[in-house]
Design a protein around this motif. Sequence first.
Motif, PDB file in Angstrom:
ATOM      1  N   UNK A  14       0.809  -1.217   0.000  1.00 22.05           N
ATOM      2  CA  UNK A  14       0.000   0.000   0.000  1.00 22.05           C
ATOM      3  C   UNK A  14       0.846   1.271   0.000  1.00 22.05           C
ATOM      4  N   UNK A  15       2.065   1.187   0.527  1.00 22.38           N
ATOM      5  CA  UNK A  15       2.878   2.395   0.691  1.00 22.38           C
ATOM      6  C   UNK A  15       4.286   2.192   0.111  1.00 22.38           C
ATOM      7  N   UNK A  16       4.350   1.735  -1.138  1.00 25.97           N
ATOM      8  CA  UNK A  16       5.644   1.459  -1.742  1.00 25.97           C
ATOM      9  C   UNK A  16       6.504   2.710  -1.863  1.00 25.97           C
ATOM     10  N   UNK A  17       5.885   3.842  -2.180  1.00 24.89           N
ATOM     11  CA  UNK A  17       6.655   5.065  -2.389  1.00 24.89           C
ATOM     12  C   UNK A  17       7.354   5.531  -1.122  1.00 24.89           C
ATOM     13  N   UNK A  18       6.794   5.211   0.039  1.00 26.49           N
ATOM     14  CA  UNK A  18       7.391   5.674   1.286  1.00 26.49           C
ATOM     15  C   UNK A  18       8.803   5.131   1.464  1.00 26.49           C
ATOM     16  N   UNK A  19       9.045   3.948   0.916  1.00 26.16           N
ATOM     17  CA  UNK A  19      10.328   3.289   1.139  1.00 26.16           C
ATOM     18  C   UNK A  19      11.252   3.387  -0.076  1.00 26.16           C
ATOM     19  N   UNK A  20      10.874   4.196  -1.060  1.00 21.96           N
ATOM     20  CA  UNK A  20      11.718   4.333  -2.251  1.00 21.96           C
ATOM     21  C   UNK A  20      13.082   4.911  -1.891  1.00 21.96           C
ATOM     22  N   UNK A  21      13.088   5.961  -1.055  1.00 28.28           N
ATOM     23  CA  UNK A  21      14.367   6.566  -0.655  1.00 28.28           C
ATOM     24  C   UNK A  21      15.233   5.610   0.128  1.00 28.28           C
ATOM     25  N   UNK A  22      14.596   4.829   1.036  1.00 31.59           N
ATOM     26  CA  UNK A  22      15.346   3.835   1.814  1.00 31.59           C
ATOM     27  C   UNK A  22      15.948   2.783   0.896  1.00 31.59           C
ATOM     28  N   UNK A  23      15.143   2.312  -0.052  1.00 30.32           N
ATOM     29  CA  UNK A  23      15.628   1.320  -1.006  1.00 30.32           C
ATOM     30  C   UNK A  23      16.844   1.842  -1.764  1.00 30.32           C
ATOM     31  N   UNK A  24      16.771   3.072  -2.270  1.00 27.41           N
ATOM     32  CA  UNK A  24      17.881   3.632  -3.040  1.00 27.41           C
ATOM     33  C   UNK A  24      19.121   3.846  -2.179  1.00 27.41           C
ATOM     34  N   UNK A  25      18.929   4.275  -0.907  1.00 28.02           N
ATOM     35  CA  UNK A  25      20.076   4.496  -0.024  1.00 28.02           C
ATOM     36  C   UNK A  25      20.824   3.192   0.226  1.00 28.02           C
ATOM     37  N   UNK A  26      20.077   2.128   0.532  1.00 23.62           N
ATOM     38  CA  UNK A  26      20.712   0.819   0.755  1.00 23.62           C
ATOM     39  C   UNK A  26      21.338   0.312  -0.537  1.00 23.62           C
ATOM     40  N   UNK A  27      20.607   0.463  -1.636  1.00 25.25           N
ATOM     41  CA  UNK A  27      21.101  -0.010  -2.934  1.00 25.25           C
ATOM     42  C   UNK A  27      22.443   0.627  -3.292  1.00 25.25           C
ATOM     43  N   UNK A  28      22.545   1.963  -3.165  1.00 23.59           N
ATOM     44  CA  UNK A  28      23.774   2.651  -3.545  1.00 23.59           C
ATOM     45  C   UNK A  28      24.939   2.267  -2.641  1.00 23.59           C
ATOM     46  N   UNK A  29      24.690   2.213  -1.331  1.00 26.56           N
ATOM     47  CA  UNK A  29      25.768   1.850  -0.398  1.00 26.56           C
ATOM     48  C   UNK A  29      26.283   0.445  -0.643  1.00 26.56           C
ATOM     49  N   UNK A  30      25.365  -0.515  -0.823  1.00 28.01           N
ATOM     50  CA  UNK A  30      25.765  -1.910  -1.058  1.00 28.01           C
ATOM     51  C   UNK A  30      26.443  -2.050  -2.417  1.00 28.01           C
ATOM     52  N   UNK A  31      25.928  -1.340  -3.424  1.00 27.41           N
ATOM     53  CA  UNK A  31      26.526  -1.433  -4.759  1.00 27.41           C
ATOM     54  C   UNK A  31      27.966  -0.935  -4.744  1.00 27.41           C
ATOM     55  N   UNK A  32      28.229   0.163  -4.067  1.00 29.01           N
ATOM     56  CA  UNK A  32      29.586   0.707  -3.991  1.00 29.01           C
ATOM     57  C   UNK A  32      30.512  -0.262  -3.266  1.00 29.01           C
ATOM     58  N   UNK A  33      30.022  -0.821  -2.152  1.00 26.25           N
ATOM     59  CA  UNK A  33      30.834  -1.766  -1.384  1.00 26.25           C
ATOM     60  C   UNK A  33      31.104  -3.034  -2.194  1.00 26.25           C
ATOM     61  N   UNK A  34      30.063  -3.587  -2.808  1.00 22.77           N
ATOM     62  CA  UNK A  34      30.249  -4.811  -3.597  1.00 22.77           C
ATOM     63  C   UNK A  34      31.143  -4.560  -4.806  1.00 22.77           C
ATOM     64  N   UNK A  35      30.959  -3.419  -5.466  1.00 26.08           N
ATOM     65  CA  UNK A  35      31.809  -3.101  -6.618  1.00 26.08           C
ATOM     66  C   UNK A  35      33.266  -2.984  -6.240  1.00 26.08           C
ATOM     67  N   UNK A  36      33.534  -2.383  -5.067  1.00 24.24           N
ATOM     68  CA  UNK A  36      34.918  -2.260  -4.589  1.00 24.24           C
ATOM     69  C   UNK A  36      35.540  -3.625  -4.354  1.00 24.24           C
ATOM     70  N   UNK A  37      34.794  -4.524  -3.687  1.00 26.52           N
ATOM     71  CA  UNK A  37      35.337  -5.852  -3.373  1.00 26.52           C
ATOM     72  C   UNK A  37      35.545  -6.678  -4.640  1.00 26.52           C
ATOM     73  N   UNK A  38      34.581  -6.629  -5.557  1.00 29.49           N
ATOM     74  CA  UNK A  38      34.726  -7.393  -6.811  1.00 29.49           C
ATOM     75  C   UNK A  38      35.895  -6.855  -7.623  1.00 29.49           C
ATOM     76  N   UNK A  39      36.016  -5.525  -7.676  1.00 28.25           N
ATOM     77  CA  UNK A  39      37.116  -4.930  -8.417  1.00 28.25           C
ATOM     78  C   UNK A  39      38.455  -5.327  -7.810  1.00 28.25           C
TER      79      UNK A  39
END
Length: 853
Positions: A14-39
């Motif tokens: 019912x409230x997907x938009x409320x968590x869009x910012x949270x989703x993006x914040x976690x996504x960006x942080x994890x992506x940067x960390x995972x990209x660093x380790x894979x690289x």
Amino acid sequence: MNASVRLSVSSLRAHQRRFAGTFLAVFLGVAFLAGTLVMGDTLRASFDSIFGSATSGTDAVVRSAGAITTPGESQGVRRPVDADLAETIERVPGVAAAVPSIEGAGQLLGANGDPIGGQGPPTVAGNWIGDPELNPYELAEGRAPERSGEVVVNRGTAERGGLKIGDTTTLRTPDPVEVRIVGLATFGGADGMAQVTFTGMTRADAEKYLTARPGEAASILVRAGPGVGERELAERLTPVLPEGVEAITGQESAQENTDMISSQFLSIFTTFLLVFSGVALLVATFSIHNTFAIVVAQRTRENALLRALGASRRQVTASTLVEAGAVAVTASAAGLAGGIGIAAGLQALFPAIGFPFPEGDLVISGLSMLLPLAVGIVVCLGSALLPAVRAGRTAPLAALRETAVDSSGASRVRAVTGAALAALALALTLTGVLVSPSVWLAGGGAVLALVSFVVLGPVASSTAVRVLGGPLDRLRGVTGGLARRNALRSPKRTAATASALMIGVAVVSLFTVFGASLKATMDQTVSRSFAGDVAISTPSFGGGGSGLSPALAEAIGRLPEVDTAVGLGSGVAEVAGQGRALTVTDPVALGRTFDLGQVRGSLDALGTDGIAITENEADQRGLTTGDKVRLAFADGEAETFTVRALYGRSELAGDYVITRAAWAPHRIQDSDRLVAVTFAAGVGADVGKAAVERAAARYGNPDVQTRDEYAQSSAGGIDMMLTLVYALLALAVLIALLGIANTLTLAIHERTRELGLLRAVGQTRPQLRAMVRWESVLVAAFGTAGGLGLGAFLGWVLVTASDGASDSAFAFAVPPLQLAVVALVGLAAGALAGLRPARRAARLDVLRAIAAE
């Protein structure tokens, strides 16, 4: 628990938009960390593959057993071995071939006359090895060098310098040598190893230009005969080797090279990126916590009704945590895919700048996937824990209340606690940097300072927003006043939203202040220590380049326009078992051109058995003038020197000074790192510089710089570092912007009826958009102001701590222009973050908004 899960799932739908910012914040942080380790994993595999391929035909390496390593250097200096030892080795049963390998510094000039490389990675020259299995380089085009002056260069170097087969150029060894390119080579199948340059010469040329004496080699490469393993070969060689010489397997040599690259570059590079991943995730923590805190506050009546209908505290808490867990798992899983995408992008980007990156598949280990996934889930759940507990404590009677009043700004407990933490942070920091220098105390104080800023945020936000928003009443009228009141409505929310941006701005400000302080320190060092008119120097950033010819200072010193020209060379020796850098120079000319502070004793009489030491180094070793000190050199010889002078300053002169005559018996490849020139009386700056440039042109055409230019070039690497830092911190600022935008979006949902009433009483859509945007700017201004203050303080701590840990005097500098730019960027970021929420607010239907609960 099943009911809690069903409730959480329905709420998320019912409230997907409320968590869009949270989703993006976690996504960006994890992506940067995972990209660093894979690289990092892929680069390590790349270097393993390159070195393994390049040295696959080398079964053993014979070299000097000992190495002298000075502080700050990971690769020690080894003495040469006798090149004729190869003949003895070839007679050992099981040896198919043994070839001397001569290596030294050599920097090519490109087609435009500029040096190729030298800003970090080594510029290497050596003898071209005829045995293709023992030669780590493979001839790709042309032929091997046959006559004096002919060379083979790695293909990457030729491309960067605009050179091709048949071209003639200059090779600095450091004495300039005219060479003609007759072949291009690859290393392990690649055009080169990173930005390392290689020039292959004939053996006679290599001995002439790269060694102190003919018949010396850096090592001897050995190939085994059929049926003889690497370990067996090394064991067979050991009995025939002279004392102080060892044989290691080819695999061990390749691993040492890989470890050297890892310690010098990969570990530092990946650690650097991991630190910024941590900053990004810390910023994300504030954004995530704020989102769940707002959602829980908006659901007060809903949670109270659930409690009234029989739901337990545990069920309400679990319901919120299940929502957080669902967001955490999906965002972290998506972040892993994003991290692999980042690494793939870098895989395509790095070859374009000359850095080796494998063309095959990325190396994706279990750790590089599980760690970011776990970190993302823990960060998200940890950030939502307190709001979830607060939701569980909702009383059933709260269903009868209209709204909850945020009184955090007026909390005396918060104010007292924050003030106490700030006082403790200040005390720890001042103790760690001024009273009893300690990195741990200073670091602990810095962390406590950050905590105190967060605790005091809601208390300070009310005053800060009133002050920062004061001009809005006059400039923007009612719209500005409403924006200021909205920002004041919930001090805790405003502070939490601003805290994410504050951390990003604080780190940016910290590096900006520290970079400016390093530049001021370099300028202070040159101004205080260097009394010459012009300087000729090697690159100050990194360890590449070939240095300057020792004959350059002598040639410039003979010019009628010059009074004194002194070259500063480098050497190494062990003092009391510890590697130390030596400055090799003319001590008399040094004293005339550099301010050495107070000198005790005499620099005139060092001779071949005298040494000059800084006061600080002498105090640490309990030495004074007339005492004896024993130096062990890389060639295996040890000599006793008499301390004939003590001097006060060591910024440019180093801690130990000996004469060229004393260093000559132990040198390997002699070079100067700096030539300082003082003009004769009555010679103008332009005339003197032009004369020096003409003389220097015959020695590889190095740059001739004034004192100011020399100071600026010495700090050139700082700007490069800051550019990289700003690029990486853009991720943290982006996450902070998402937090501000998400908070405003949730606040608009919360104020739907209020916004409808404002529209109904005459507020226009442009006025409504401006109100929301100015509220965003006020929140960003609060975070930016706090970040600038905290960053400047932490910058002062870092500079002062560095000053206490070094015998060099660090200068603290606050760059007003750069910090003003940071402030403007922070305000612009706030305005940008408010655009989407403002548009959404302006699109609200007036009648529906008024009817909203």
